[in-house]
Design a protein around this motif. Sequence first.
Motif, PDB file in Angstrom:
ATOM      1  N   ARG A 299     -20.797 110.891 -68.653  1.00  0.00           N
ATOM      2  CA  ARG A 299     -19.593 110.781 -67.707  1.00  0.00           C
ATOM      3  C   ARG A 299     -19.409 111.937 -66.741  1.00  0.00           C
ATOM      4  NH1 ARG A 299     -16.551 109.723 -71.224  1.00  0.00           N
ATOM      5  NH2 ARG A 299     -16.521 107.329 -71.130  1.00  0.00           N
ATOM      6  N   LYS A 300     -19.890 113.117 -67.072  1.00  0.00           N
ATOM      7  CA  LYS A 300     -19.829 114.384 -66.109  1.00  0.00           C
ATOM      8  C   LYS A 300     -20.800 114.240 -65.186  1.00  0.00           C
ATOM      9  CE  LYS A 300     -20.405 119.244 -66.095  1.00  0.00           C
ATOM     10  NZ  LYS A 300     -20.330 120.429 -66.909  1.00  0.00           N
ATOM     11  N   LEU A 301     -22.239 113.662 -65.565  1.00  0.00           N
ATOM     12  CA  LEU A 301     -23.417 113.487 -64.659  1.00  0.00           C
ATOM     13  C   LEU A 301     -22.831 112.550 -63.423  1.00  0.00           C
ATOM     14  CD1 LEU A 301     -26.300 113.431 -67.053  1.00  0.00           C
ATOM     15  CD2 LEU A 301     -25.755 115.222 -65.080  1.00  0.00           C
ATOM     16  N   PHE A 302     -22.155 111.362 -63.834  1.00  0.00           N
ATOM     17  CA  PHE A 302     -21.869 110.208 -63.226  1.00  0.00           C
ATOM     18  C   PHE A 302     -20.723 110.641 -62.163  1.00  0.00           C
ATOM     19  CE2 PHE A 302     -18.742 106.801 -62.150  1.00  0.00           C
ATOM     20  CZ  PHE A 302     -19.408 106.012 -61.596  1.00  0.00           C
ATOM     21  N   LEU A 303     -19.792 111.440 -62.373  1.00  0.00           N
ATOM     22  CA  LEU A 303     -18.811 112.083 -61.648  1.00  0.00           C
ATOM     23  C   LEU A 303     -19.065 113.022 -60.844  1.00  0.00           C
ATOM     24  CD1 LEU A 303     -15.724 112.080 -64.132  1.00  0.00           C
ATOM     25  CD2 LEU A 303     -16.322 110.349 -62.548  1.00  0.00           C
TER      26      LEU A 303
END
Length: 317
Positions: A299-303
Amino acid sequence: MESYNAFMKTLTININEITIFKYLNTSDIFQSFFNLNLRFNTLLSSLNNLHHTIPEDNQCENIDRFCRYIYSLTILGKVVVNLNRFKHIHCLILHDPVDTLLQQLDIDNLPYLEYLSIPDVLFRMSSMYQKLFSNRFPNLKFCNLFECETIETILPWTQTLSLCFLKIGFIDFYVYTAILSACPNLYYLKLHIFQSYLKLSDIQPHRNLRKLEIYSEIIDWYYNDQLIDNFLRCLPNLEELIIYRLISKIVDPIPDYDWLASIISIRLSLLRYFIFSLHLEYDLAFIDFITTEMRRQLRKLFLNAHKNRYQSRFIIN
């Protein structure tokens, strides 16, 4: 004053009676109240939003007395029905219909049709596509054929100007561009992407499509991105994009993946909402392998990839 009170009393009675109708199905309403008296007949004839469901085990139901009042009709299973009796239908839902029922889908039988859903027919739909994309339903605004067969053969299509919302099954890029050309006023499109190696160089932009949902089961993410790029390159005014994608046991490439951010920055300058839904394959060992910490990292990579350029949401399940 007396006439006013009489009017209000009549109005209250009528409202209460119509409220009672909401708790009964259409068949029960007409069975109980039709031809009871002139007032009830008048009330029944004023109802303009009646829904009726014909179940598979009730083919002999007497619907002659109320079929002309039906606004929305659902037919379940192998039921043989003459649609010409339902002249005022605006909404039609067919679950696993027989061929004779599909053959009746035409403007002569359904002149007011605005909503059509055939969610679970895998074959026998070629003639339906020809009608749908050649303006045989000039009032049709919403059509759901999402679970239907892959469209492989395209006959000459004219344009259907009324269609605004479309859910279609497996299609490749060639069929996709044909649909966009046939539906110039399309606002929302949901599709299941079909693996294809065909690329078209001359693509006319579709300027009215605002929302696109793409379902993909192709495991090769980088190849899948190339397909998605082709699907987005002709949508300059797209505002909402939803991607549903599978993930396999091989997760090593994901940390270097940019989650379509580079494609979106090139193709979709007006994008406002982006949802990326990641579906795990049904392998219990692999699902257990995706720990809470790994989900947080993904989720962090996506954001980070999208950097608040638009509203974005990451879903993993």
